[in-house]
Enzyme design. Structure first.
Site, mmCIF file in Angstrom:
data_model
loop_
_atom_site.group_PDB
_atom_site.id
_atom_site.type_symbol
_atom_site.label_atom_id
_atom_site.label_comp_id
_atom_site.label_asym_id
_atom_site.label_seq_id
_atom_site.Cartn_x
_atom_site.Cartn_y
_atom_site.Cartn_z
ATOM 1 C CG PHE A 123 36.482 36.788 40.870
ATOM 2 C CD1 PHE A 123 37.539 36.117 41.475
ATOM 3 C CD2 PHE A 123 36.539 37.005 39.497
ATOM 4 C CE1 PHE A 123 38.623 35.663 40.728
ATOM 5 C CE2 PHE A 123 37.630 36.551 38.744
ATOM 6 C CZ PHE A 123 38.667 35.885 39.363
ATOM 7 C CG ASP A 210 33.799 43.494 37.801
ATOM 8 O OD1 ASP A 210 33.387 43.129 36.679
ATOM 9 O OD2 ASP A 210 34.719 42.908 38.413
ATOM 10 C CE LYS A 239 34.207 35.613 33.292
ATOM 11 N NZ LYS A 239 34.547 36.343 34.523
HETATM 12 C C1 LIG Z 1 35.752 36.909 35.191
HETATM 13 C C2 LIG Z 1 35.644 38.132 35.982
HETATM 14 C C3 LIG Z 1 36.740 38.998 36.156
HETATM 15 C C4 LIG Z 1 38.119 38.672 35.633
HETATM 16 O O1 LIG Z 1 38.149 38.556 34.250
HETATM 17 P P1 LIG Z 1 39.428 37.852 33.553
HETATM 18 O O2 LIG Z 1 39.147 38.035 32.087
HETATM 19 O O3 LIG Z 1 39.433 36.433 33.973
HETATM 20 O O4 LIG Z 1 40.630 38.581 33.999
HETATM 21 C C5 LIG Z 1 36.538 40.156 36.882
HETATM 22 N N1 LIG Z 1 35.349 40.472 37.409
HETATM 23 C C6 LIG Z 1 34.269 39.666 37.247
HETATM 24 C C7 LIG Z 1 32.963 40.076 37.846
HETATM 25 C C8 LIG Z 1 34.380 38.468 36.555
HETATM 26 O O5 LIG Z 1 33.327 37.664 36.438
#
Ligand SMILES: *Cc1c(COP(=O)(O)O)cnc(C)c1O
Length: 386
Positions: A123, A210, A239
């Site tokens: 994700f 990420d 986050k």
């Molecule tokens: C939450 C998340 C995103 C996206 O972040 P947003 O602030 O919702 O755009 C991308 N990568 C990972 C691993 C995430 O947990």
């Protein structure tokens, strides 16, 4: 708009790992706004920093020097051994920056359609490029045409990546979560990132990590890849970075750190004084209160606790986690558990249909953790027996 399937509860205030709803009912928050409120709610030092900054200066724009943003960049680069930072307002935006950097890198090498290898079950966000990078058809469906330039490999499979390397000369980068978040807290082989690092080095690819969910201390180190003793070329954060004040970051090292030139990329709000000050307060509080160690020990306490409370229960596929990225996977879809636990005053999440996901604040006490373990385990047992 009707894009969220909201749970009918609304919170009025919180303190640490505790939340109160508008009827005065008290809850233990084992989700922390999806890994955002790592320091819990209304953390005194973050609150004080945000209030002080709001009274001085909230925003000026990136047309000007922003001293506190520079201070945050230095701090984050120090913790991660990266060289430069770009600030934005969300995770998706941080990943967009990373993807754009990888394309610049490819074009510099004369590759017309640079490809980025991304993983199944990943994700990376909801913008068009990041939902294309995301390895989940449900997130993409209806939003075609998707963006070009991504190739997919199974997660935790470096042979597959090596095979792509043989057949595809347009690859410029690999983008991967050290532990999948939304994908179900999948923890890859201990040497997965090391092997990816080696493949990237061999082919001159950028390794993009990420760490939006796994970073900022959640796994017991500042960044999850630090358990592997490797470095990324590009790392994205969001986050927990602002404990709820929106901020994202894309950090880069080596050749990747100087890809962006003036005019290449930007964002109006990114790294404004308010958000930067909040993030600095988050980092200082994690350091001062030794919360990396806390995430590690409390995470082990959770795993032990669930292991004991659920031992011998049929229907449990696995209990796993690293630091405070925790999962109990059942052998069946269990979205119902969210409501059941809510009724018992505990906030949890279910992702990937059958994975109960806990992302508690690092400030949660051992006693609170024991309550979470007991409530969630009871509800799991009742759910499986029903
Ligand atoms: C939450 C998340 C995103 C996206 O972040 P947003 O602030 O919702 O755009 C991308 N990568 C990972 C691993 C995430 O947990």
């Amino acid at each position: 708009m009707n894009n969220y399937n909201r749970i009918p509860v609304s919170f009025s205030h919180g303190e640490g790992a505790v939340l109160w709803d508008t009827d005065g009912k008290q809850y233990l928050d084992a989700l922390g706004g999806i890994a955002v409120c790592a320091l819990g709610h209304a953390h005194p030092a973050v609150t004080a920093a945000v209030c002080d900054q709001a009274g001085k200066l909230v925003h000026t724009s990136n047309i000007y020097e922003i001293a506190v943003q520079r201070e945050l960049a230095d701090k984050l680069c120090g913790l991660s051994a990266m060289d430069n930072a770009f600030f934005c307002n969300s995770g998706a935006e941080a990943n967009e920056a990373a993807i754009k950097m990888a394309r610049l890198y490819g074009h510099q090498k004369g590759i017309e359609i640079p490809n980025i290898i991304v993983m199944e079950g990943s994700f990376h966000g909801r913008t068009l490029a990041t939902l294309t990078a995301t390895g989940n058809r449900k997130i993409q469906a209806g939003f075609e045409p998707l963006v070009k330039g991504f190739v997919r490999a199974p997660y935790n499979d470096t042979d597959a990546v090596a095979t792509i390397a043989k057949n595809n000369k347009d690859v410029v980068a690999v983008m991967v979560e050290p532990i999948t978040g939304e994908g179900g807290i999948r923890i890859p082989a201990p040497d997965y990132l090391n092997k990816l690092r080696a493949i990237c080095d061999q082919h001159g690819w950028l390794l993009i990590l990420d760490e939006i969910q796994s970073g900022m201390g959640r796994t017991g180190k500042w960044f999850a890849h630090q358990h592997n003793g490797i470095q990324a070329d590009i790392m994205t954060l969001a986050k927990a970075l602002g404990n709820g004040v929106p901020i994202g970051a894309c950090l880069a090292r080596g050749p990747a750190a100087t890809l962006f030139k003036p005019g290449n990329h930007g964002t109006t709000f990114g790294g404004n004084p308010l958000a930067s000050r909040a993030a600095l307060a988050v980092i200082e509080s994690i350091e001062k209160d030794q919360l990396l160690q806390k995430a590690d020990t409390l995470g082990k306490h959770f795993l032990d606790g669930f292991g004991t409370a659920l031992s011998g229960v049929k229907g449990i596929n696995s209990i796993r986690g690293k630091g405070l990225m925790l999962a109990v996977e059942l052998d069946r879809p269990c979205g119902d558990l969210v409501k059941r636990c809510l009724a018992q005053g505990v906030l949890i999440n279910v992702t990937a249909d059958s994975v109960i996901r806990l992302l508690p604040p690092y400030v949660m006490t051992t006693e609170q953790a024991d309550t979470v373990i007991s409530v969630v385990s009871d509800q799991i047992r009742q759910f499986l027996a029903a």
